[in-house]
Scaffold this motif. Sequence first.
Motif, PDB file in Angstrom:
ATOM      1  N   CYS A   1     -13.664  14.236   5.946  1.00 36.17           N
ATOM      2  CA  CYS A   1     -14.728  13.712   5.079  1.00 36.17           C
ATOM      3  C   CYS A   1     -15.499  12.593   5.780  1.00 36.17           C
ATOM      4  O   CYS A   1     -16.735  12.530   5.708  1.00 36.17           O
ATOM      5  N   LEU A   2     -14.758  11.693   6.445  1.00 33.12           N
ATOM      6  CA  LEU A   2     -15.416  10.595   7.151  1.00 33.12           C
ATOM      7  C   LEU A   2     -16.292  11.117   8.282  1.00 33.12           C
ATOM      8  O   LEU A   2     -17.372  10.580   8.560  1.00 33.12           O
ATOM      9  N   GLU A   3     -15.825  12.188   8.930  1.00 31.25           N
ATOM     10  CA  GLU A   3     -16.605  12.782  10.020  1.00 31.25           C
ATOM     11  C   GLU A   3     -17.913  13.371   9.491  1.00 31.25           C
ATOM     12  O   GLU A   3     -18.973  13.218  10.106  1.00 31.25           O
ATOM     13  N   ILE A   4     -17.834  14.027   8.323  1.00 35.24           N
ATOM     14  CA  ILE A   4     -19.044  14.598   7.717  1.00 35.24           C
ATOM     15  C   ILE A   4     -20.009  13.482   7.309  1.00 35.24           C
ATOM     16  O   ILE A   4     -21.217  13.547   7.568  1.00 35.24           O
ATOM     17  N   LEU A   5     -19.458  12.435   6.672  1.00 35.77           N
ATOM     18  CA  LEU A   5     -20.300  11.327   6.209  1.00 35.77           C
ATOM     19  C   LEU A   5     -20.952  10.590   7.372  1.00 35.77           C
ATOM     20  O   LEU A   5     -22.076  10.089   7.255  1.00 35.77           O
ATOM     21  N   ALA A   6     -20.254  10.520   8.506  1.00 34.03           N
ATOM     22  CA  ALA A   6     -20.800   9.818   9.666  1.00 34.03           C
ATOM     23  C   ALA A   6     -22.080  10.470  10.166  1.00 34.03           C
ATOM     24  O   ALA A   6     -22.941   9.807  10.759  1.00 34.03           O
TER      25      ALA A   6
ATOM     26  N   VAL B   1     -14.760   3.945  -0.183  1.00 40.96           N
ATOM     27  CA  VAL B   1     -13.723   4.491  -1.065  1.00 40.96           C
ATOM     28  C   VAL B   1     -12.675   5.245  -0.256  1.00 40.96           C
ATOM     29  O   VAL B   1     -11.461   5.095  -0.472  1.00 40.96           O
ATOM     30  N   LEU B   2     -13.113   6.033   0.699  1.00 37.21           N
ATOM     31  CA  LEU B   2     -12.175   6.807   1.514  1.00 37.21           C
ATOM     32  C   LEU B   2     -11.285   5.897   2.362  1.00 37.21           C
ATOM     33  O   LEU B   2     -10.088   6.151   2.524  1.00 37.21           O
TER      34      LEU B   2
ATOM     35  N   ASP C   1       0.847  -1.195   0.000  1.00 33.97           N
ATOM     36  CA  ASP C   1       0.000   0.000   0.000  1.00 33.97           C
ATOM     37  C   ASP C   1       0.884   1.247   0.000  1.00 33.97           C
ATOM     38  O   ASP C   1       1.988   1.255   0.561  1.00 33.97           O
ATOM     39  N   SER C   2       0.397   2.313  -0.637  1.00 34.88           N
ATOM     40  CA  SER C   2       1.156   3.565  -0.670  1.00 34.88           C
ATOM     41  C   SER C   2       0.849   4.401   0.573  1.00 34.88           C
ATOM     42  O   SER C   2      -0.257   4.337   1.123  1.00 34.88           O
ATOM     43  N   LEU C   3       1.846   5.148   1.009  1.00 35.20           N
ATOM     44  CA  LEU C   3       1.668   6.000   2.185  1.00 35.20           C
ATOM     45  C   LEU C   3       0.798   7.205   1.834  1.00 35.20           C
ATOM     46  O   LEU C   3       0.920   7.789   0.759  1.00 35.20           O
ATOM     47  N   VAL C   4      -0.075   7.559   2.743  1.00 32.34           N
ATOM     48  CA  VAL C   4      -0.936   8.731   2.560  1.00 32.34           C
ATOM     49  C   VAL C   4      -0.344   9.884   3.361  1.00 32.34           C
ATOM     50  O   VAL C   4      -0.036   9.733   4.550  1.00 32.34           O
ATOM     51  N   SER C   5      -0.172  11.031   2.711  1.00 37.24           N
ATOM     52  CA  SER C   5       0.437  12.180   3.384  1.00 37.24           C
ATOM     53  C   SER C   5      -0.466  12.681   4.511  1.00 37.24           C
ATOM     54  O   SER C   5      -1.666  12.388   4.552  1.00 37.24           O
ATOM     55  N   GLU C   6       0.129  13.440   5.421  1.00 33.99           N
ATOM     56  CA  GLU C   6      -0.641  13.988   6.541  1.00 33.99           C
ATOM     57  C   GLU C   6      -1.776  14.872   6.042  1.00 33.99           C
ATOM     58  O   GLU C   6      -2.869  14.892   6.617  1.00 33.99           O
ATOM     59  N   GLU C   7      -1.510  15.623   4.965  1.00 31.14           N
ATOM     60  CA  GLU C   7      -2.530  16.516   4.414  1.00 31.14           C
ATOM     61  C   GLU C   7      -3.741  15.724   3.932  1.00 31.14           C
ATOM     62  O   GLU C   7      -4.892  16.057   4.234  1.00 31.14           O
ATOM     63  N   PHE C   8      -3.464  14.650   3.188  1.00 36.38           N
ATOM     64  CA  PHE C   8      -4.561  13.827   2.682  1.00 36.38           C
ATOM     65  C   PHE C   8      -5.237  13.054   3.814  1.00 36.38           C
ATOM     66  O   PHE C   8      -6.450  12.844   3.802  1.00 36.38           O
ATOM     67  N   GLU C   9      -4.445  12.619   4.794  1.00 36.41           N
ATOM     68  CA  GLU C   9      -5.012  11.889   5.927  1.00 36.41           C
ATOM     69  C   GLU C   9      -5.966  12.784   6.706  1.00 36.41           C
ATOM     70  O   GLU C   9      -7.035  12.351   7.155  1.00 36.41           O
ATOM     71  N   SER C  10      -5.592  14.053   6.847  1.00 35.80           N
ATOM     72  CA  SER C  10      -6.453  15.011   7.544  1.00 35.80           C
ATOM     73  C   SER C  10      -7.753  15.229   6.769  1.00 35.80           C
ATOM     74  O   SER C  10      -8.846  15.262   7.343  1.00 35.80           O
TER      75      SER C  10
END
Length: 496
Positions: free
Chosen positions: A358-363, A377-378, A344-353
Motif C-alpha cells: 500500500c505504501l509503495e502504491i501511495l508513494a 495511518v498505515l 505496541d502490538s506486533l503486526v503479522s507478516e501478512e499485514f506487514e506485506s
Amino acid sequence: MLDEVKDINGFFDLLVRKVFGILSVDGDKTLLTLRSNSFIPHIEEVECLVGTGFDHKIVSCLRCIGVGSERRFNRGGTEHVSSIFPHYVSVGDAVLNTVEETITEIYFNTNDLPMLFNDSRAFGHIFTSKEALTDLLTHHHEGLEREYSHGFPLNMPEISDEPHIFYFTGKMKIFECATPLGVLSVNHGPSIMIDGKSGISCENDISASIKLSSPVNFDTAYDCVMTFARFFSIMAGRTQALSAVKLRKIGLPENSLLDIYSSFKTPVSGAPIQHFRDIPISPIHRPDEFTKVLNNWLATEPDWGVGRIQYLTGLAKSRSYDTDRLVAAANAFDILPASATVADSLVSEEFESARGKCLEILAGLPKTEDRASAIGVLKRWGRANLRSKVLHRATIVKAQMPQISEYIDDILVMAIKTRNYFVHGSDDFNYIKYQRFLPVFTDALEFVFSVSDLIECGWNSVEWLKQKPSSHHNYGAFLNSLAAIAVELKEERSRK
C-alpha cells in the motif's frame, strides 16, 4: 515577587552613558521607562540592562524587549522617552545576568506552602500550675528583665491558680530532604510581638529553600524552583504561584540575597485545601513517603514534564471547562514516554506485506493531504492508540482504588469519543446528547493522568483514602462525585 507595585527610580547603563529611569514592578504590567534630553537608541531586545536605584541597590533587568519610544516637546526642550519590558528583575547588592553560574541557593514561597507544611505541633497553648510558672519565671528572671523592663525593676507578676502558657518549640526546620535538584528545606519564620496592651501575637512565615549541589545560572535556578512549584501544585490540588523569590549568589555576604520579580505570575483559581487529610501525601505526617514520591517524580520530569504542564494548565482553570481543556487532557496521554503506556502490538507478516504494498502504491501518487493522511495511518498501524493508552493508565489507578472500577472505564471511553469528535469530526457520535458531561469527562482524564503518575512514583493512595478526604482537593472532588455522575451517564446512554 511581591504582590504590591514597587517603583524604583535610578540611573541605568545604556551603551556608554547613564540614563534616568523609572522601573515599575507590577507583574505583567512591569515597565522600565527611560527619560533623557539626549537621543535614546531604539531597543529591540537586550539580555541584561543594569542600573542603580537612589537607595543604592543594584537593579538588573533581564530578557528586556523594547516596547516603544517617543519624543516629547515642552517648554524645557525635547525629552526622549523609551519604554522597555523586562521579563525578570533582580534587586540587591550585585549585578545578575542570565549567563554566569553563580547561584547557590534559592528561597521562595507559594500560595499554599503554609498549608502543605502546616506543622501545627510547633505552636501551642497549655494550662499549667501557679508553682510551675513561678519556677519558670524565676529561672529566666534576669533575661526577662533585660528584654522587657525598659530600665525599670521587673517584679514577679501576680499569677493565678490556672495560668496559661503559649509556646513555640523553637525547632525552625519543618522538613528537609535531598533531591536530584538540590536539598529542599522548609522552615518556620515566627515573628513574636508581646506587650500588656495587645497581649501576645505570633505571625509565622513558612518558606522553602533549595540548596543547589553546584552553582548554576539564572535560567537553571528559576527552572528548578518552577519544577518544585509544579509538584506542590499537584499536592495542593490547585496551581501554585511563586512569591518572595530570593537568590544567594557567590561573593555576597551571608545576609545579602537578591530579590527576584517575575513579570509573569501563574494564575491561581479554586479554593485552597482546608485540612492536611486532603493532601495526597502530607510531608508532616508521612515525610518518608513524601520524600520518595518527590524524588521519583523529579527523576521522571525530563520525560513527563510536557504532559504534566498540560495537566496543570487544565488545573489552573479550576471549575471552568471547555473543549480545549478536554482535548488537552486527552492529548497529555499521547505525549507520555513509551515506557508509561501500553506496548505496541506486533503486526503479522501478512499485514506487514500488505502495508508495504500500500505504501509503495501511495508513494507513486501525487502529493496531496489525503495521500499524506493515508500514509500516516498505515505507518501507525500496530501502534498503541489513545484509547488503549488511557485505559492502560486507568488500570494503575484501579489497582489501588478498586471502588472506581465499576465506572471509570466507561467514562474514559466516552471522554475519548468526545475528544475525537472535536479533533477529527464524526457523524457517529452525538455530542449534543452528552454535552453536559464535558466537565466529568475532563475530570476523569485529568484524574487518571495525575493519580497514575503519583502511584508509579510510590504514592500509597490507600492511606490517603483512609483519611476520608473532602472535595477541597481536585482528587477528592472527583472521587466524591463519581458514583452519582456515573449513574446519570448510564441513564443518558440508555435513552434513545
